[in-house]
Write an enzyme that holds these catalytic residues in place. Structure first.
Site, mmCIF file in Angstrom:
data_model
loop_
_atom_site.group_PDB
_atom_site.id
_atom_site.type_symbol
_atom_site.label_atom_id
_atom_site.label_comp_id
_atom_site.label_asym_id
_atom_site.label_seq_id
_atom_site.Cartn_x
_atom_site.Cartn_y
_atom_site.Cartn_z
ATOM 1 N N CYS A 1 27.840 -22.563 -65.159
ATOM 2 C CA CYS A 1 27.567 -22.868 -63.763
ATOM 3 C C CYS A 1 26.508 -23.955 -63.660
ATOM 4 O O CYS A 1 25.634 -24.090 -64.523
ATOM 5 C CB CYS A 1 27.074 -21.617 -63.034
ATOM 6 N N HIS B 1 26.009 -18.749 -69.266
ATOM 7 C CA HIS B 1 25.532 -18.895 -67.898
ATOM 8 C C HIS B 1 24.642 -20.128 -67.841
ATOM 9 O O HIS B 1 24.056 -20.547 -68.855
ATOM 10 C CB HIS B 1 24.725 -17.663 -67.471
#
Length: 266
Positions: free
Chosen positions: A123, A83
């Protein structure tokens, strides 16, 4: 006789798929599929490949500080999959790893004139999804731009553009799976690097389309940051005359049908 590591190009795969239960970050079940395919593809191309799973932020910093001082033949390649937000990825402890710090490690005499490649599957924002909440108190201020931190003869390939999410699926990420597929194809892996990465952008952008109630029709566009000062062919076959390599017909990269997959985000 096996090659010594200083006689090899080296690849480091850092994947965070499981996070500390106290951290508000979802698991990423597709990371092992990416690892397996990357390992197979890069080994076939003569890279020495090491895989590191579920490291803390400090462990990631320590790993890359050490790797930046180890010998390498011509090319060092790193994949960081977790992430993330703009400028950072997260260790399994939920703490940020500033990419600019990682890049700066490789601005040294050991890596001088070596090609450095970074592939970031994470991301860079939440434009496509707000399902992963991150405590903003964990994100350190970073005034030094990652762009300015990238050393000469380095290329950084992000899975997505600034501000956007990167898709992850239990079968692997569209970004890294597509990269491996290109490396398995003769007319792609023998391309000059920036041409290869342009083809990667094209294939992800034009052959991937998400589906599902929340993400149906969404697309993904990788993003390249390059400080390369010369043409490089890190994946070409040994002995291949790269001076005459040409892009094959545009139809070749348009031939795949649009794939529809149910995604989550990295």
């Amino acid at each position: 006789m096996p090659l010594h590591r200083e006689d090899c190009n080296r690849a480091i795969l850092v994947s965070v798929g499981r996070f500390n239960p106290k951290v508000n970050l979802n698991g990423r079940p597709g990371v092992h599929r990416d690892e397996k395919k990357l390992h197979r593809a890069l080994k076939k191309l003569g890279f020495s490949v090491d895989i590191h799973r579920d490291l803390s932020s400090e462990e990631i910093y320590q790993l890359f500080m050490e790797e930046s001082r180890r010998p390498v033949k011509d090319c060092f390649l790193a994949v960081l999959s977790s992430h993330g937000e703009e400028g950072c990825i997260f260790g399994d402890d939920g703490k940020p790893v500033q990419l600019s710090h990682i890049f700066r490690y490789f601005d040294n005499k050991y890596m001088e004139k070596k090609v450095k490649l970074f592939f970031i599957q994470a991301c860079r924002g939440y434009a496509l999804d707000d399902g992963v909440e991150v405590d903003s108190g964990h994100i350190a201020e970073e005034n030094f731009s990652p762009c300015l931190a990238v050393p000469i003869d380095t290329a950084v390939m992000y899975a997505t553009a600034p501000g956007y999410a990167a898709f992850m699926h239990p079968f692997g990420s569209v970004f890294l799976q597509t990269f491996c597929t290109l490396l398995e194809e003769d007319d792609n892996r023998n391309l000059e690097l920036t041409r290869l990465l342009t083809r990667l952008c094209h294939r992800v952008a034009y052959t991937f389309q998400a589906r599902g109630r929340d993400h149906g029709g969404k697309k993904q566009m990788p993003c390249l940051l390059s400080r390369l000062t010369r043409e490089v062919y890190p994946f070409a076959e040994a002995g291949k005359d790269t001076s005459d390599l040409e892009l094959s017909k545009t139809a070749k990269i348009c031939s795949e049908t649009v794939r529809k997959r149910m995604p989550s985000v990295s």
